[in-house]
Motif scaffolding. Structure first.
Motif, mmCIF file in Angstrom:
data_model
loop_
_atom_site.group_PDB
_atom_site.id
_atom_site.type_symbol
_atom_site.label_atom_id
_atom_site.label_comp_id
_atom_site.label_asym_id
_atom_site.label_seq_id
_atom_site.Cartn_x
_atom_site.Cartn_y
_atom_site.Cartn_z
ATOM 1 N N ARG A 93 0.874 -1.039 0.198
ATOM 2 C CA ARG A 93 0.137 0.011 -0.419
ATOM 3 C C ARG A 93 1.011 1.300 -0.273
ATOM 4 N NH1 ARG A 93 -3.205 -1.419 3.980
ATOM 5 N NH2 ARG A 93 -1.779 0.116 5.148
ATOM 6 N N GLY A 94 1.829 1.125 1.019
ATOM 7 C CA GLY A 94 2.697 2.568 0.699
ATOM 8 C C GLY A 94 3.721 2.709 -0.450
ATOM 9 N N ARG A 95 3.788 1.543 -0.870
ATOM 10 C CA ARG A 95 4.640 1.417 -1.858
ATOM 11 C C ARG A 95 3.898 2.473 -3.138
ATOM 12 N NH1 ARG A 95 4.526 -1.751 -6.683
ATOM 13 N NH2 ARG A 95 3.004 -3.112 -5.292
ATOM 14 N N VAL A 96 2.472 1.201 -2.886
ATOM 15 C CA VAL A 96 1.806 2.225 -4.053
ATOM 16 C C VAL A 96 0.910 3.912 -4.301
ATOM 17 C CG1 VAL A 96 -1.339 2.307 -5.516
ATOM 18 C CG2 VAL A 96 0.160 -0.205 -5.074
ATOM 19 N N GLU A 97 1.083 3.786 -3.220
ATOM 20 C CA GLU A 97 0.631 5.593 -2.428
ATOM 21 C C GLU A 97 1.461 6.425 -2.783
ATOM 22 O OE1 GLU A 97 -0.537 5.145 1.660
ATOM 23 O OE2 GLU A 97 -2.553 4.923 0.660
ATOM 24 N N ALA A 98 3.007 6.380 -2.658
ATOM 25 C CA ALA A 98 4.211 6.560 -2.526
ATOM 26 C C ALA A 98 4.197 6.564 -4.537
ATOM 27 C CB ALA A 98 5.500 5.982 -2.357
ATOM 28 N N HIS A 99 3.946 5.917 -5.535
ATOM 29 C CA HIS A 99 4.063 5.931 -7.037
ATOM 30 C C HIS A 99 2.783 6.441 -7.488
ATOM 31 C CE1 HIS A 99 4.929 4.648 -10.808
ATOM 32 N NE2 HIS A 99 3.380 4.761 -11.569
ATOM 33 N N LEU A 100 1.521 6.553 -6.917
ATOM 34 C CA LEU A 100 -0.005 7.143 -6.893
ATOM 35 C C LEU A 100 0.935 9.091 -6.833
ATOM 36 C CD1 LEU A 100 -2.251 5.335 -6.113
ATOM 37 C CD2 LEU A 100 -1.911 6.040 -7.833
ATOM 38 N N GLY A 101 1.580 9.737 -5.836
ATOM 39 C CA GLY A 101 2.227 10.729 -5.365
ATOM 40 C C GLY A 101 3.034 11.242 -6.701
ATOM 41 N N THR A 102 3.172 10.677 -7.351
ATOM 42 C CA THR A 102 4.744 10.760 -8.798
ATOM 43 C C THR A 102 3.773 10.431 -9.747
ATOM 44 O OG1 THR A 102 5.528 8.861 -8.781
ATOM 45 C CG2 THR A 102 6.451 10.712 -7.467
ATOM 46 N N CYS A 103 2.948 10.438 -9.843
ATOM 47 C CA CYS A 103 2.604 9.567 -11.303
ATOM 48 C C CYS A 103 1.430 9.425 -11.847
ATOM 49 C CB CYS A 103 2.749 7.908 -11.129
ATOM 50 S SG CYS A 103 2.588 7.405 -13.278
ATOM 51 N N ASP A 104 0.868 10.956 -12.808
ATOM 52 C CA ASP A 104 -0.072 11.534 -12.570
ATOM 53 C C ASP A 104 -1.053 10.115 -14.185
ATOM 54 O OD1 ASP A 104 0.276 14.087 -12.104
ATOM 55 O OD2 ASP A 104 0.692 14.239 -14.086
ATOM 56 N N ARG A 105 -0.827 9.162 -14.553
ATOM 57 C CA ARG A 105 -0.682 8.090 -14.950
ATOM 58 C C ARG A 105 -1.575 7.504 -14.767
ATOM 59 N NH1 ARG A 105 0.462 3.466 -16.519
ATOM 60 N NH2 ARG A 105 0.103 2.200 -18.187
ATOM 61 N N CYS A 106 -0.790 7.166 -13.502
ATOM 62 C CA CYS A 106 -1.402 6.053 -12.453
ATOM 63 C C CYS A 106 -2.633 6.173 -11.478
ATOM 64 C CB CYS A 106 -0.855 5.233 -11.830
ATOM 65 S SG CYS A 106 0.767 4.155 -12.602
ATOM 66 N N ARG A 107 -2.483 7.953 -11.218
ATOM 67 C CA ARG A 107 -3.558 8.493 -10.429
ATOM 68 C C ARG A 107 -5.131 8.618 -10.899
ATOM 69 N NH1 ARG A 107 0.799 11.653 -9.222
ATOM 70 N NH2 ARG A 107 -0.292 13.659 -10.119
ATOM 71 N N ALA A 108 -4.766 8.961 -13.099
ATOM 72 C CA ALA A 108 -5.693 9.183 -13.564
ATOM 73 C C ALA A 108 -6.623 7.395 -13.939
ATOM 74 C CB ALA A 108 -5.637 9.641 -15.046
ATOM 75 N N ARG A 109 -5.589 6.509 -14.255
ATOM 76 C CA ARG A 109 -6.172 5.073 -14.312
ATOM 77 C C ARG A 109 -6.976 4.358 -12.685
ATOM 78 N NH1 ARG A 109 -8.715 1.513 -15.687
ATOM 79 N NH2 ARG A 109 -9.157 -0.342 -16.003
ATOM 80 N N LEU A 110 -6.247 5.125 -11.184
ATOM 81 C CA LEU A 110 -6.955 4.971 -9.999
ATOM 82 C C LEU A 110 -8.667 5.920 -10.485
ATOM 83 C CD1 LEU A 110 -6.872 3.173 -7.334
ATOM 84 C CD2 LEU A 110 -5.877 5.512 -6.760
ATOM 85 N N SER A 111 -8.632 6.167 -10.310
ATOM 86 C CA SER A 111 -9.872 7.899 -10.590
ATOM 87 C C SER A 111 -10.799 6.995 -11.850
ATOM 88 C CB SER A 111 -9.186 8.666 -11.174
ATOM 89 O OG SER A 111 -10.618 9.642 -11.275
ATOM 90 N N GLU A 112 -9.920 6.581 -12.959
ATOM 91 C CA GLU A 112 -11.392 5.780 -13.555
ATOM 92 C C GLU A 112 -11.894 4.441 -12.589
ATOM 93 O OE1 GLU A 112 -8.763 4.380 -16.879
ATOM 94 O OE2 GLU A 112 -8.695 6.256 -17.721
ATOM 95 N N LEU A 113 -11.396 3.544 -12.327
ATOM 96 C CA LEU A 113 -11.561 2.487 -11.606
ATOM 97 C C LEU A 113 -12.093 2.721 -10.524
ATOM 98 C CD1 LEU A 113 -7.490 0.087 -10.911
ATOM 99 C CD2 LEU A 113 -10.206 -0.206 -12.758
ATOM 100 N N ARG A 114 -12.498 3.952 -10.201
ATOM 101 C CA ARG A 114 -12.899 4.697 -8.189
ATOM 102 C C ARG A 114 -14.049 5.042 -9.426
ATOM 103 N NH1 ARG A 114 -8.390 7.623 -5.420
ATOM 104 N NH2 ARG A 114 -8.075 6.538 -3.689
ATOM 105 N N ALA A 115 -13.877 5.244 -10.577
ATOM 106 C CA ALA A 115 -15.372 6.291 -10.575
ATOM 107 C C ALA A 115 -16.471 4.802 -11.528
ATOM 108 C CB ALA A 115 -15.090 6.772 -12.380
ATOM 109 N N THR A 116 -15.286 3.368 -11.526
ATOM 110 C CA THR A 116 -16.075 1.945 -12.533
ATOM 111 C C THR A 116 -16.756 1.218 -11.143
ATOM 112 O OG1 THR A 116 -14.736 1.774 -14.132
ATOM 113 C CG2 THR A 116 -15.711 0.072 -13.339
ATOM 114 N N ALA A 117 -16.143 1.180 -10.095
ATOM 115 C CA ALA A 117 -16.257 0.540 -9.047
ATOM 116 C C ALA A 117 -18.723 0.992 -8.587
ATOM 117 C CB ALA A 117 -15.338 0.676 -7.524
#
Length: 64
Positions: A23-47
């Motif tokens: 979880r910490g690794r993913v959160e650290a990456h999300l803090g620096t990666c627009d692409r993965c933040r956008a993908r997470l946002s898409e997954l949240r919207a789908t869910a």
């Protein structure tokens, strides 16, 4: 931005299924990666749509 994206962990992250280290690794990456933040946002919207019953799909027609 890291060269390694966390796409394969985003569903588990969203569902709270990752251990503390992952979880910490993913959160650290999300803090620096627009692409993965956008993908997470898409997954949240789908869910959210699924949980509200807004996605009605005949899987038979999709899979054939």
């Amino acid at each position: 931005m890291s060269d390694v994206h966390v796409d394969t962990d985003l569903s588990a992250y969203l569902d709270g299924e990752l251990g503390p280290a992952d979880r910490g690794r993913v959160e650290a990456h999300l803090g620096t990666c627009d692409r993965c933040r956008a993908r997470l946002s898409e997954l949240r919207a789908t869910a959210s749509l699924i949980s509200r019953g807004k996605m009605n799909c005949d899987l038979g027609s999709v899979l054939t």
